[in-house]
Write a protein that holds these residues in place. Structure first.
Motif, short mmCIF file in Angstrom:
data_model
loop_
_atom_site.label_atom_id
_atom_site.label_comp_id
_atom_site.label_asym_id
_atom_site.label_seq_id
_atom_site.Cartn_x
_atom_site.Cartn_y
_atom_site.Cartn_z
N TYR A 23 0.73 -1.21 -0.20
CA TYR A 23 0.12 -0.03 0.18
C TYR A 23 0.93 1.13 -0.03
CZ TYR A 23 -3.51 -3.42 0.65
OH TYR A 23 -4.34 -4.66 0.23
N SER A 24 2.09 1.05 -0.21
CA SER A 24 3.11 2.22 -0.31
C SER A 24 3.51 2.37 -2.04
CB SER A 24 4.19 2.22 0.50
OG SER A 24 3.56 2.27 1.87
N LEU A 25 2.86 1.61 -2.68
CA LEU A 25 3.15 1.54 -4.23
C LEU A 25 2.93 2.88 -5.04
CD1 LEU A 25 2.36 -2.17 -5.09
CD2 LEU A 25 4.69 -1.19 -4.86
N PHE A 26 1.70 3.16 -4.97
CA PHE A 26 1.07 4.12 -5.80
C PHE A 26 0.34 5.23 -4.99
CE2 PHE A 26 0.25 0.07 -8.00
CZ PHE A 26 1.59 0.04 -8.95
N PRO A 27 0.63 6.53 -5.42
CA PRO A 27 -0.27 7.56 -4.64
C PRO A 27 -1.50 7.49 -5.46
CG PRO A 27 1.33 8.49 -6.27
CD PRO A 27 1.46 6.99 -6.26
N LYS A 154 2.96 13.14 -1.27
CA LYS A 154 4.07 12.92 -0.62
C LYS A 154 5.05 11.90 -1.25
CE LYS A 154 1.03 14.84 2.49
NZ LYS A 154 -0.18 14.93 2.17
N GLN A 155 5.74 12.49 -2.09
CA GLN A 155 6.40 11.18 -3.22
C GLN A 155 7.43 10.53 -2.50
OE1 GLN A 155 7.00 11.89 -6.93
NE2 GLN A 155 5.68 13.39 -7.36
N GLU A 156 8.00 11.03 -1.34
CA GLU A 156 8.95 9.96 -0.68
C GLU A 156 8.13 8.95 0.01
OE1 GLU A 156 7.13 13.00 2.34
OE2 GLU A 156 7.98 13.02 0.47
N LYS A 157 6.80 8.93 -0.01
CA LYS A 157 6.23 7.91 0.95
C LYS A 157 5.84 6.44 -0.29
CE LYS A 157 4.60 10.67 4.57
NZ LYS A 157 5.24 9.95 5.58
N TYR A 158 6.07 6.70 -1.49
CA TYR A 158 5.76 5.67 -2.45
C TYR A 158 7.08 5.29 -3.35
CZ TYR A 158 1.16 7.86 -1.56
OH TYR A 158 0.08 8.47 -1.03
N LEU A 159 6.80 3.98 -3.37
CA LEU A 159 7.99 3.16 -4.37
C LEU A 159 7.85 3.64 -5.75
CD1 LEU A 159 10.24 1.22 -4.46
CD2 LEU A 159 8.44 -0.58 -4.96
N VAL A 160 6.43 3.87 -6.34
CA VAL A 160 6.40 3.88 -7.60
C VAL A 160 5.36 5.34 -7.77
CG1 VAL A 160 5.60 3.12 -9.83
CG2 VAL A 160 6.19 1.74 -7.97
N PRO A 161 5.91 6.48 -7.52
CA PRO A 161 5.27 7.79 -7.68
C PRO A 161 4.86 8.23 -9.05
CG PRO A 161 7.43 8.33 -7.25
CD PRO A 161 7.45 6.93 -7.06
N ASN A 162 5.46 7.58 -10.10
CA ASN A 162 5.39 7.85 -11.41
C ASN A 162 4.22 6.82 -12.06
OD1 ASN A 162 6.96 9.76 -11.35
ND2 ASN A 162 8.62 8.83 -12.41
N SER A 163 3.03 6.82 -11.53
CA SER A 163 1.93 6.20 -12.04
C SER A 163 1.00 7.09 -12.73
CB SER A 163 1.20 5.21 -10.86
OG SER A 163 0.91 6.27 -9.86
N MET A 164 0.22 6.60 -13.75
CA MET A 164 -0.46 7.28 -14.77
C MET A 164 -1.52 6.37 -15.41
SD MET A 164 1.65 8.43 -17.78
CE MET A 164 0.49 8.86 -19.04
N VAL A 165 -2.35 6.90 -16.12
CA VAL A 165 -3.36 6.16 -17.05
C VAL A 165 -3.28 6.85 -18.55
CG1 VAL A 165 -4.78 5.10 -15.18
CG2 VAL A 165 -5.36 7.40 -16.24
N LEU A 436 12.80 5.67 3.15
CA LEU A 436 13.82 5.30 2.41
C LEU A 436 13.59 4.75 0.89
CD1 LEU A 436 16.48 3.93 5.07
CD2 LEU A 436 16.59 6.32 4.04
N LEU A 437 12.01 4.85 0.58
CA LEU A 437 11.84 4.15 -0.40
C LEU A 437 12.24 4.81 -1.78
CD1 LEU A 437 7.91 3.58 -0.01
CD2 LEU A 437 9.61 1.75 -0.39
N SER A 438 12.47 6.03 -2.08
CA SER A 438 12.98 6.68 -2.97
C SER A 438 14.31 6.13 -3.34
CB SER A 438 13.17 8.31 -2.85
OG SER A 438 14.10 8.72 -1.83
N ARG A 441 14.20 3.00 -5.66
CA ARG A 441 13.82 3.18 -7.12
C ARG A 441 14.87 2.67 -8.26
NH1 ARG A 441 10.95 8.75 -5.59
NH2 ARG A 441 9.45 7.99 -4.14
N GLY A 442 16.11 3.20 -7.95
CA GLY A 442 16.94 2.65 -8.80
C GLY A 442 17.31 1.29 -8.82
N ALA A 443 17.19 0.49 -7.91
CA ALA A 443 17.24 -1.00 -7.68
C ALA A 443 16.28 -1.42 -8.59
CB ALA A 443 17.47 -1.52 -6.30
#
Length: 449
Positions: A23-27, A154-165, A436-438, A441-443
């Motif tokens: 539940y920390s994947l997508f905003p 709060k982008q730092e709280k998500y593993l995948v902030p770059n979600s879209m449709v 530390l989710l941000s 993201r590189g991994a």
């Protein structure tokens, strides 16, 4: 005007099934889309209870709450808290659309269906002191919509902030699909224009994207245009597709060239009769193994979705499905117990046949059996569901399944991705707790490459 958008936590947040990383994947993209339709003079905030606490003692002018079935009671609790203090509340989302009269007991206004057309009308009426109790979806157009207000995340709280449709809805009519409650009796699929999609992609920093569309191949002409334009952007993305869309033409190759590296696929069942019952036309008569092998040769991992509890299932369905998924090289599995959501055709039929055994929405989480099954008890169904997950993610089966791939690179990707996703829960919890989710993201991008 001060407007507060809230995504209440799902019921799982209080259960043994709670996984903070899941539940920390997508905003909350839907709320950010509505926020973009507010006036520039409005003071807007978005609160996602999955990753932060909600302050229920503040004084916004308007509270807008998004409801799903398993956050419905929490949504009502939050709404009631604000309304007791005279603060106006609007509730929208899947659950409110499915059961508007229920939701209306806890809100001043109910927003039905997609809000791109109705939400601006509601805001205008609200500011004029003349808002209605219900706002219908109306004629929806995705043309000329502003980009979602990602600055409110709060982008730092998500593993995948770059979600879209780049689309809304789905042209398929699966009987169990919760999203179908949005589109009863009307158009069920909408899409952006290609230039708008590319603008949004280019607005987001980083190499990783997740398309949250129900099916990114639903409009082949559009998706092919997008994938051709994405070549050279150096992006890596994930998204949902159907079995038949893999087998039809070279769209999957175009997607790979654009950066597609992980596909969510609703296999649902390995039993043809179950697929017919579920009206899963995109799977019936299709060669699952041919689709899997085609993705494997390209280098695209698979998150397979499976449903237990369709009427033709017996006690052996859990072990048979798990064995098939492992032997087919499925990287990750998302299992569900069939759940007849209000607003779907399968719910209407089961309700008419008096098969629904509870309407406690907290149990409609795809982990509990909420209807009478012809071949299994509630205990047998839920025990089998838990066993299927446990067995699929045993280290021995992760290793065995990773060996099914043709190339060494895919074997390593499979083992790394599946192991990291399911076997390092304490590590994920530490990462989330320490924001530390941000850093991870590189991994993720390296694994997807």
């Amino acid at each position: 005007m001060r407007i507060k958008f809230i995504l209440p936590a799902l019921e799982e947040a209080k259960s043994p099934y709670w996984r903070p990383i899941k539940y920390s994947l997508f905003p909350p993209l839907g709320l950010a889309t509505l926020a973009s339709l507010c006036d520039e003079s409005d003071q807007v905030e978005i609160v996602d209870e999955h990753v932060e606490e909600i302050n229920l003692n503040d004084e916004p002018d308007l509270v807008c709450i998004e409801s799903y079935i398993t956050n419905a009671y929490r949504a009502y609790e939050i709404a009631d808290s604000y309304r007791k203090r005279g603060i106006k509340v609007a509730i929208g989302g899947l659950h409110a659309t499915s059961l508007p009269e229920e939701a209306k007991n806890h809100a001043d206004t109910i927003l039905l269906g997609l809000g791109e057309n109705s939400f601006p009308k509601f805001l205008k009426d609200f500011k004029d002191g003349n808002c209605k109790e219900f706002y219908q979806q109306g004629e929806v157009s995705l043309d000329n919509l502003p980009l979602p207000r990602r600055d409110l995340f709060k982008q730092e709280k998500y593993l995948v902030p770059n979600s879209m449709v780049f689309s809304r809805g789905c042209p398929n009519k699966c009987s169990f699909c919760y999203v179908s409650s949005f589109y009863k009796g009307g158009k069920s699929f909408f899409a952006y224009k290609v230039d708008r999609v590319l603008e949004e992609i280019e607005s987001m920093k980083g190499k990783h994207l997740y398309f949250l569309d129900d099916n990114i191949f639903a409009n082949k002409k559009l998706s092919r245009q997008i994938f051709k334009e994405m070549r050279g952007m150096n992006k890596y993305f994930q998204g949902a597709i159907t079995v038949d869309s893999i087998l039809q033409d070279d769209t999957i190759e175009l997607a790979y060239e654009a950066g597609f590296r992980s596909a969510f696929i609703g296999f649902e069942s390995i039993n043809k009769q179950n697929l017919i019952q579920a009206n899963k036309g995109s799977n019936i008569g299709k060669d699952y193994i041919a689709a899997i092998k085609r993705l494997d040769r390209l280098g695209i991992m698979i998150n397979g979705s499976f449903i237990f509890g369709l009427d033709d299932d017996n006690l052996d369905v859990f072990d048979r499905t798990t064995e098939w998924a492992v032997s087919s090289g499925i990287t990750t599995a998302t299992n569900h117990i069939l759940t007849p959501y209000p607003g779907t055709s399968i719910y209407d039929k089961m309700d008419t046949d008096k098969r629904i055994i509870t309407k406690d929405w907290r149990l409609y989480d795809t982990r509990h059996l909420v209807f009478s099954h012809p071949n299994m008890t509630k205990e047998e169904m839920e025990s089998g569901y838990n066993r299927a997950y446990k067995n699929f993610y045993k280290w021995s089966n992760i290793y065995k399944s990773s060996k099914e791939h043709e190339e060494i690179k895919m074997k390593l990707k499979h083992f790394t991705y599946a192991g990291a996703w399911k076997k390092f829960e304490p590590v994920w919890n530490f990462i989330i707790k320490n924001e530390l989710l941000s850093k991870t993201r590189g991994a993720l991008v390296k694994t997807l490459k």
